[in-house]
Design a protein around this motif. Structure first.
Motif, PDB file in Angstrom:
ATOM      1  N   THR A   1       0.823  -1.217   0.000  1.00 46.43           N
ATOM      2  CA  THR A   1       0.000   0.000   0.000  1.00 46.43           C
ATOM      3  C   THR A   1       0.856   1.265   0.000  1.00 46.43           C
ATOM      4  O   THR A   1       0.393   2.322  -0.419  1.00 46.43           O
ATOM      5  N   ILE A   2       2.097   1.166   0.467  1.00 44.92           N
ATOM      6  CA  ILE A   2       2.998   2.317   0.435  1.00 44.92           C
ATOM      7  C   ILE A   2       3.622   2.473  -0.948  1.00 44.92           C
ATOM      8  O   ILE A   2       3.723   3.574  -1.494  1.00 44.92           O
TER       9      ILE A   2
ATOM     10  N   PRO B   1       0.175   3.608  -3.720  1.00 48.77           N
ATOM     11  CA  PRO B   1      -0.791   4.323  -2.846  1.00 48.77           C
ATOM     12  C   PRO B   1      -2.251   4.082  -3.207  1.00 48.77           C
ATOM     13  O   PRO B   1      -3.117   4.211  -2.329  1.00 48.77           O
TER      14      PRO B   1
ATOM     15  N   LYS C   1      -4.253   1.717  -0.977  1.00 47.60           N
ATOM     16  CA  LYS C   1      -4.584   2.083   0.403  1.00 47.60           C
ATOM     17  C   LYS C   1      -6.054   2.469   0.502  1.00 47.60           C
ATOM     18  O   LYS C   1      -6.532   3.304  -0.270  1.00 47.60           O
TER      19      LYS C   1
END
Length: 264
Positions: free
Chosen positions: A254-255, A258, A261
């Motif tokens: 998710t980092i 993005p 997320k």
């Protein structure tokens, strides 16, 4: 405050990598112990895990401020359920980080008289409450999306049948003495159809919403960690290590991407 939050966000990826390394050590230690490895090797792995854990605690200093800011933003959400779940979850995370900071001070020797077991249990309780609220939020999002998907499917099928409505086969109709409003009176052949339909809706919703699927998987993996640490549902070091490693990899995804997320 804003500059600190930006700095904290930049260090989040590194903390996730260290978290993956910590739970890899946990899983490796369990595997080596089951395989009958030497005492010195097990001791080395345990020491490495402890050092990585202490480094993570150092990197999380000040994360409480970020969690409080996230709670402030969640207060303004229009959906009352999301507002409640996210606000209280972020506040619990803030308390978890605060307890974790105190625990770091104890492990670093700044607070030598600190009861580390007590503060560790306290931090894991806040962590568990936050995860339960996150899972509640995921379940709520899934329910809303399933209802929306069911409505859209119903409208589409109704439009298709308007021109030539199908005539049901007599064998597909329920018996005359069955009350459709009472699930307990339905014959066994009808209930599985309903369950299959709900399962199909669930799969459709999760496949079309990767952020929700990843968040659900991550929270499910994470929740076993405090459950084990608090003694509520002991699962063992191997299972905890595997869950921690899996959730860490999902967090890193998710980092790196993005769009995966879940928002808000």
């Amino acid at each position: 405050m804003d500059s600190w939050i930006r700095f904290s966000a930049q260090s989040q990826a590194k903390e996730r990598v260290f978290r993956a390394a910590q739970y890899t050590c946990t899983l490796l230690g369990y595997t080596l112990q089951k395989g009958g490895a030497g005492v010195e090797l097990l001791k080395t792995v345990k020491q490495l895990e402890a050092h990585v854990s202490l480094t993570r605690k150092l990197m999380r200093l000040g994360n409480s401020a970020e969690a409080v800011e996230a709670a402030k933003r969640a207060v303004h959400l229009s959906d009352s359920v999301l507002r409640l779940c996210l606000t209280v979850a972020h506040l619990n995370k803030a308390m978890y980080f605060a307890c974790d900071n105190v625990l770091w001070a104890g492990k670093a020797g700044l607070l030598p008289q600190l009861d580390q077991v007590k503060w560790s249990q306290r931090s894991f309780r806040y962590y568990l409450f936050a995860l339960i609220l996150n899972l509640t939020r995921d379940a709520y999002e899934i329910r809303l999306l399933m209802e929306r998907e069911a409505r859209s499917s119903h409208v589409g099928s109704k439009a298709t049948w308007t021109s030539s409505p199908p005539s049901p086969h007599p064998s597909s109709l329920p018996p005359e003495n069955v009350d459709l409003s009472d699930p307990s009176s339905l014959p066994g052949a009808i209930l599985p159809v309903r369950l299959r339909r709900q399962f199909h809706l669930l799969v459709t919703v999760l496949r079309s919403n990767p952020p929700l699927l990843l968040d659900l998987l991550k929270n499910v993996c994470d929740v076993f960690i405090p459950l084990d640490r608090l003694g509520i549902y002991p699962t063992g070091q191997g299972f905890v290590g595997a869950c921690g490693l899996a959730s860490s990899v999902l967090s890193i995804l998710t980092i790196v991407h993005p769009w995966l997320k879940l928002k808000p």
